[in-house]
Design a protein around this motif. Structure first.
Motif, PDB file in Angstrom:
ATOM      1  N   LEU A 267       0.820  -1.212   0.000  1.00 46.55           N
ATOM      2  CA  LEU A 267       0.000   0.000   0.000  1.00 46.55           C
ATOM      3  C   LEU A 267       0.856   1.265   0.000  1.00 46.55           C
ATOM      4  O   LEU A 267       0.525   2.239  -0.681  1.00 46.55           O
ATOM      5  N   LYS A 268       1.968   1.248   0.715  1.00 48.78           N
ATOM      6  CA  LYS A 268       2.856   2.419   0.778  1.00 48.78           C
ATOM      7  C   LYS A 268       3.593   2.639  -0.540  1.00 48.78           C
ATOM      8  O   LYS A 268       4.207   3.688  -0.740  1.00 48.78           O
ATOM      9  N   ASN A 269       3.545   1.642  -1.428  1.00 45.47           N
ATOM     10  CA  ASN A 269       4.246   1.729  -2.711  1.00 45.47           C
ATOM     11  C   ASN A 269       3.296   1.663  -3.898  1.00 45.47           C
ATOM     12  O   ASN A 269       3.716   1.354  -5.020  1.00 45.47           O
ATOM     13  N   GLY A 270       2.015   1.939  -3.658  1.00 42.84           N
ATOM     14  CA  GLY A 270       1.034   2.014  -4.742  1.00 42.84           C
ATOM     15  C   GLY A 270       0.648   0.678  -5.349  1.00 42.84           C
ATOM     16  O   GLY A 270       0.201   0.623  -6.490  1.00 42.84           O
ATOM     17  N   LEU A 271       0.801  -0.402  -4.580  1.00 37.45           N
ATOM     18  CA  LEU A 271       0.469  -1.743  -5.074  1.00 37.45           C
ATOM     19  C   LEU A 271      -0.796  -2.253  -4.385  1.00 37.45           C
ATOM     20  O   LEU A 271      -1.257  -1.675  -3.399  1.00 37.45           O
ATOM     21  N   ASP A 272      -1.310  -3.348  -4.863  1.00 35.72           N
ATOM     22  CA  ASP A 272      -2.535  -3.951  -4.323  1.00 35.72           C
ATOM     23  C   ASP A 272      -2.237  -4.657  -2.998  1.00 35.72           C
ATOM     24  O   ASP A 272      -1.579  -5.707  -2.985  1.00 35.72           O
TER      25      ASP A 272
ATOM     26  N   GLY B 244       8.117   4.140   0.922  1.00 36.79           N
ATOM     27  CA  GLY B 244       7.818   4.260  -0.502  1.00 36.79           C
ATOM     28  C   GLY B 244       9.013   4.032  -1.407  1.00 36.79           C
ATOM     29  O   GLY B 244       8.948   4.311  -2.605  1.00 36.79           O
TER      30      GLY B 244
END
Length: 185
Positions: free
Chosen positions: A38-43, A146
């Motif tokens: 979530l902190k890296n823009g993933l599911d 991130g």
């Protein structure tokens, strides 16, 4: 989630195969993998699923590991426990998991994954840095800030350095991932 089985059912299947201490580790890894994702823009849910499944085969005996994941090289023949990621993938597929990125993450948590597999990087980092291990907190914090690729590069580099210092042969996949990361921007 591309799967014909619910997460709750998968949790029960994994829990039935592992010791209580391993189950606690799996739960911490799954939660951390979700958070890193979530902190890296993933599911986050797909990362949680990969974390849930990653050590499903870790407590199986050598014979069962060899049956599920026949060795592909000398490192695997000499260290059958190194097959547990590939064996866990086989179990996950048999249980109805079809998400290729999740399956690659599960298989690759032992050797490393291609840096294009964000879920795999999140899982790899979560596995080596979950708080119960008491190590690699700086790698965990880097990923949670991130900076996933940077954290993954450090994690794989540390593994290569550790194994080399101990005189333990590197798995060909680990070496390939390490080299790929050295060339990545």
């Amino acid at each position: 989630m591309k799967s014909t089985v619910s997460t709750a059912e998968l949790e029960e299947r994994v829990k039935a195969l592992v010791r209580p201490e391993r189950w606690a580790h799996i739960q911490r890894v799954a939660a951390l993998a979700r958070e890193i994702a979530l902190k890296n823009g993933l599911d986050g849910e797909r990362a949680y699923l990969a974390g849930l499944l990653h050590d499903a085969a870790r407590d199986l005996g050598e014979e069962e590991l060899l049956r599920l994941a026949p060795p592909e090289n000398e490192v695997e023949r000499a260290h059958p426990l190194s097959l547990h990621g590939r064996a866990a993938r086989v179990l996950a597929e048999a249980w109805g998991v079809e998400d290729e990125e999740v399956l690659e993450a599960v298989e690759g948590h032992v050797y490393g994954v291609d840096p294009q597999n964000g879920l795999g990087m999140a899982l790899y980092i979560a596995d080596i840095s979950e708080p119960g291990r008491g190590v690699n907190g700086e790698i965990r914090e880097l990923a949670l800030s991130g900076r996933l690729l940077e954290a993954y590069r450090l994690a794989v580099g540390n593994k290569v350095a550790y194994l080399t210092a101990k005189g333990i042969p590197l798995h060909p996949r680990t070496l390939a991932v390490y080299r790929r990361l050295q060339d990545a921007p």
